[in-house]
Write a protein that holds these residues in place. Sequence first.
Motif, short mmCIF file in Angstrom:
data_model
loop_
_atom_site.label_atom_id
_atom_site.label_comp_id
_atom_site.label_asym_id
_atom_site.label_seq_id
_atom_site.Cartn_x
_atom_site.Cartn_y
_atom_site.Cartn_z
N GLY A 234 0.57 -1.32 0.22
CA GLY A 234 -0.02 -0.13 0.21
C GLY A 234 1.21 1.30 -0.49
O GLY A 234 0.63 2.08 -0.35
N ALA A 235 2.09 1.56 0.96
CA ALA A 235 2.84 2.18 0.84
C ALA A 235 3.12 2.36 0.07
O ALA A 235 3.51 3.64 -0.96
CB ALA A 235 3.68 2.34 2.34
N MET A 236 3.83 1.42 -0.68
CA MET A 236 4.36 1.60 -2.30
C MET A 236 3.71 2.46 -3.36
O MET A 236 3.60 3.01 -4.17
CB MET A 236 5.21 0.39 -2.78
CG MET A 236 6.23 -0.14 -2.07
SD MET A 236 7.19 -1.78 -2.67
CE MET A 236 6.30 -2.47 -2.41
N ALA A 237 2.48 1.77 -3.61
CA ALA A 237 1.85 1.97 -4.74
C ALA A 237 0.80 3.74 -4.46
O ALA A 237 0.50 4.39 -5.65
CB ALA A 237 0.46 0.83 -4.42
N CYS A 238 0.48 4.18 -3.19
CA CYS A 238 0.46 5.16 -3.01
C CYS A 238 1.48 6.40 -3.26
O CYS A 238 1.04 7.67 -2.72
CB CYS A 238 -0.17 5.16 -1.97
SG CYS A 238 -2.34 4.30 -1.80
N SER A 239 2.36 6.38 -3.53
CA SER A 239 3.40 6.65 -2.95
C SER A 239 4.06 7.68 -4.76
O SER A 239 4.16 6.45 -5.84
CB SER A 239 5.10 6.14 -1.89
OG SER A 239 6.14 5.41 -3.03
N SER A 240 5.62 8.25 -4.65
CA SER A 240 6.05 9.20 -5.96
C SER A 240 7.17 7.83 -6.40
O SER A 240 7.47 7.60 -7.16
CB SER A 240 7.00 9.96 -5.83
OG SER A 240 7.56 9.88 -4.95
N LEU A 241 7.20 6.30 -6.04
CA LEU A 241 7.92 5.20 -6.25
C LEU A 241 6.97 4.79 -7.05
O LEU A 241 8.13 4.85 -8.61
CB LEU A 241 8.21 4.56 -5.23
CG LEU A 241 8.88 2.84 -5.73
CD1 LEU A 241 10.17 3.51 -6.14
CD2 LEU A 241 8.81 1.63 -4.56
N TYR A 242 5.49 4.54 -7.30
CA TYR A 242 4.88 4.65 -8.18
C TYR A 242 4.49 5.71 -9.27
O TYR A 242 4.07 6.73 -8.51
CB TYR A 242 3.63 3.70 -7.88
CG TYR A 242 2.89 3.40 -8.86
CD1 TYR A 242 3.35 1.95 -9.66
CD2 TYR A 242 1.69 3.76 -8.99
CE1 TYR A 242 2.34 1.75 -10.39
CE2 TYR A 242 0.65 2.79 -10.17
CZ TYR A 242 0.54 2.01 -10.81
OH TYR A 242 0.42 0.79 -11.79
N VAL A 245 0.34 7.90 -13.07
CA VAL A 245 0.14 8.35 -14.15
C VAL A 245 0.38 6.97 -15.52
O VAL A 245 -1.15 6.23 -15.77
CB VAL A 245 0.29 9.35 -14.97
CG1 VAL A 245 -0.35 9.99 -16.01
CG2 VAL A 245 -0.35 11.29 -14.09
N GLY A 246 1.27 6.91 -15.51
CA GLY A 246 1.26 5.62 -16.64
C GLY A 246 1.49 4.53 -16.29
O GLY A 246 2.14 3.67 -16.46
N GLY A 247 1.64 4.25 -14.79
CA GLY A 247 2.19 2.94 -14.49
C GLY A 247 3.80 2.39 -13.92
O GLY A 247 4.27 3.20 -15.43
N GLU A 290 -8.22 -5.11 -4.60
CA GLU A 290 -8.88 -3.67 -6.08
C GLU A 290 -7.44 -3.47 -6.29
O GLU A 290 -6.65 -3.21 -7.04
CB GLU A 290 -9.81 -3.25 -6.30
CG GLU A 290 -11.35 -4.18 -5.96
CD GLU A 290 -11.51 -4.69 -7.17
OE1 GLU A 290 -10.56 -4.69 -8.10
OE2 GLU A 290 -11.33 -6.26 -6.97
N LEU A 291 -6.76 -2.98 -4.89
CA LEU A 291 -5.44 -2.27 -5.12
C LEU A 291 -4.78 -3.31 -5.90
O LEU A 291 -3.43 -2.30 -6.66
CB LEU A 291 -5.03 -1.56 -3.74
CG LEU A 291 -3.74 -0.35 -4.45
CD1 LEU A 291 -3.63 0.73 -4.79
CD2 LEU A 291 -2.96 -0.10 -2.58
N ALA A 292 -4.38 -4.27 -5.32
CA ALA A 292 -3.32 -4.65 -5.50
C ALA A 292 -3.41 -5.50 -7.49
O ALA A 292 -2.31 -5.54 -8.39
CB ALA A 292 -2.71 -5.51 -4.86
N LYS A 293 -5.17 -5.74 -7.99
CA LYS A 293 -4.82 -5.62 -8.70
C LYS A 293 -4.86 -4.65 -10.01
O LYS A 293 -4.09 -5.19 -10.94
CB LYS A 293 -6.45 -6.31 -8.74
CG LYS A 293 -7.02 -6.64 -10.33
CD LYS A 293 -8.63 -6.61 -10.47
CE LYS A 293 -8.90 -7.46 -11.45
NZ LYS A 293 -10.63 -7.68 -11.68
N ARG A 294 -5.20 -3.61 -9.11
CA ARG A 294 -4.73 -2.21 -10.64
C ARG A 294 -3.79 -2.14 -10.58
O ARG A 294 -3.02 -1.67 -11.92
CB ARG A 294 -5.81 -1.43 -9.08
CG ARG A 294 -5.05 0.57 -10.61
CD ARG A 294 -6.01 1.21 -10.00
NE ARG A 294 -5.49 2.37 -8.38
CZ ARG A 294 -4.81 2.52 -8.70
NH1 ARG A 294 -3.69 2.92 -9.72
NH2 ARG A 294 -4.05 3.13 -7.51
N VAL A 295 -2.53 -2.28 -9.12
CA VAL A 295 -1.25 -1.91 -10.04
C VAL A 295 -0.71 -3.13 -10.77
O VAL A 295 -0.01 -3.21 -11.80
CB VAL A 295 -0.13 -2.08 -8.49
CG1 VAL A 295 1.26 -1.52 -8.37
CG2 VAL A 295 -0.55 -0.76 -8.06
N ALA A 296 -0.88 -4.44 -10.46
CA ALA A 296 0.10 -5.88 -11.20
C ALA A 296 -0.65 -5.23 -12.51
O ALA A 296 0.33 -5.08 -13.18
CB ALA A 296 -0.98 -7.22 -10.28
#
Length: 674
Positions: A234-242, A245-247, A290-296
């Motif tokens: 969750g921390a990675m997906a919501c941070s600027s590491l991710y 805009v483009g995944g 659902e967050l994990a699915k979207r990021v994957a």
Amino acid sequence: MNRLAGATSPYLLQHAENPVDWWPWGPEAFEEARRRDVPVLLSVGYSACHWCHVMAHESFEDDDTAAYMNEHFVSVKVDREERPDVDAVYMEAVQAATGQGGWPMSVFMTPDGEPFYFGTYFPPEPRHGMPSFRQVLEGVHSAWTSRRDEVGEVAAKITRDLAGRELSIESAGLPAEETQALALLQLTRDIDPASGWFKGDTKFPPSMVVEFLLRHHARAGSVAALEMAEGLCGAMACSSLYDQVGGGFHRYVLTPRPDGPLVPHFEKMLYDNALLCRVYAHLWRATGSELAKRVALETADFMVRELRTAEGGFASALDADSDTPEGGHAEGAFYVWTPAQLREVLGDEDGTRAARLFGVTEEGTFEGGACVLQLPHGEADQGIRNRLLAAREQRPHPGRDDKIVAAWNGLAIAALAETGAYFDRPDLVERATEAADLLVRVHMDFSAGGVRLARTSKDGRAGPHAGVLEDYADVAEGFLALAAVAGDGSWLEFAGFLLDMVIDRFTGEGGALYDTAHDAERLIRRPQDPTDNAAPSGWSAAAGALLLYAAHTGSEAHRTAAEGALGVVKALGPRVPRFTGWGLAVAEALLDGPRGVAVVGGAGDPAARELHLTALMGTAPGAAVAAGEPDSDEFPLLRDRPLVNGSSAAYVCRGFVCDSPTTNASELVRKLTV
């Protein structure tokens, strides 16, 4: 043009027009140093490295600096991604001497390859306590000409010290329940529960640790392990590491000031995105997030959209830097936004909303008052993201390193195959298959007795450098994942060819593994490192692939080799679990069996497809899944496995014990979670 003009590495080609008379790594360069009686300057970097570009512009493109280098040194340029063995040996020396390392790496050595002075980035003039690069060059030249005996003694001592670092694991034994529990305990001490991140100002994505946590939860039922995995992801997906805009993920993030926002190092590496795509898919498999699915899925789509080459493989990286609209060149220019830019693209109302969603402020969080995007409130508006992506596509893009690295493509194959299977995206499985085909056609050489694997290729032509342990191991891992998803036993066979070479050419006494083959070029030390860094070490990756192959085939030799390699996990896992994540994940598979799952049924039978997907979705650590016709020779696991009363069926075995077959998907879920 200098001697790098004929290189296949994009990084070396970036230096082909330098006034420095660069040599590629090879015996000719060292012979030239002997002939001229001058030291060798080894400069190591990679194409997506921001500070490598800075030093190149400041020093290697400077005529006066180049003239001094050409007069007093033989200068050798190495792409660390092409020659990880050279990089590893001399980086070990740099870290031992200075307590730190990084790229660009600068090493001065004798014509016999023995190092005596080290550094990383050197500025063009003295700065922040660092000498200028010219001062370093002059100092080394002075020492070489006036204190040669002293230089020789230092070089010989450093070389002896490095040669004495060979790792012994004979007495460690296999990892056990206590190993895993102690590793988890240490990780809980390293985590910051408020942010979800591990402690420290510089934060690299801990994908291999998350895989261990998910497997430990699946096997041992640890709620703490699952909560930590969810917090990190969750921390990675919501941070600027991710890339919001483009995944896809950047290389790492850091906190430039206390309590300040996380700022990424903007390069995007194939290995990071492959590993993270897979681990987010596994998190979804475990939790339904659902967050994990979207990021994957977004990360998989990023890899296909931005990194896939015309030959069907995946490029190594995107640069951190790109051109600016004003005609300059800056780090992160492609990715950052101001409130005014958001309003220009989205209009006032949506632009203001986007600024709130992504944490974009008038003060800025990056250079020039711009902001890196994050999701401070955890919300995502797909319509806004799509419009920003379309607008961003009009910006000058970062450069791409089109080099195909075998190991990293193996990681991408595994990620895309599994993500495609989980989310009913056959196009992703097709992209994985095309990349695997490229590795077989271009990288694998069957003509020299056994299989030889080229480390890199470009434009469909294999590079000159031999594959290292991580190449053989990660490609085998990718082939095994593809075999499970596609139900094609040829990929299991290709994996076996590679793993036979791991046993024959990379394994030493007591199960210890080396990063280079027995017959590889001899350096001052044979590199050997069992710890994970940005990607799984060759050692731990080989242990995992060997264990999975043994579960597929029943091969005692491969099982024994895997167990021999895992002794190091018992020694290191409880002490440094953040650097032993993949080894700990493989240990979870060992402690679980791993299980073998055979699904038999006709190719067009919906029941067989349901059982196959259920088997792939099972969370039993490191399970071997084979699917195909009953009593088939396609996979060893399918032999003597008939239909059950004319219906498709699944057989689950662990060790030397098999459960009764089932035709029911729900029952199969139970068999894979007990």
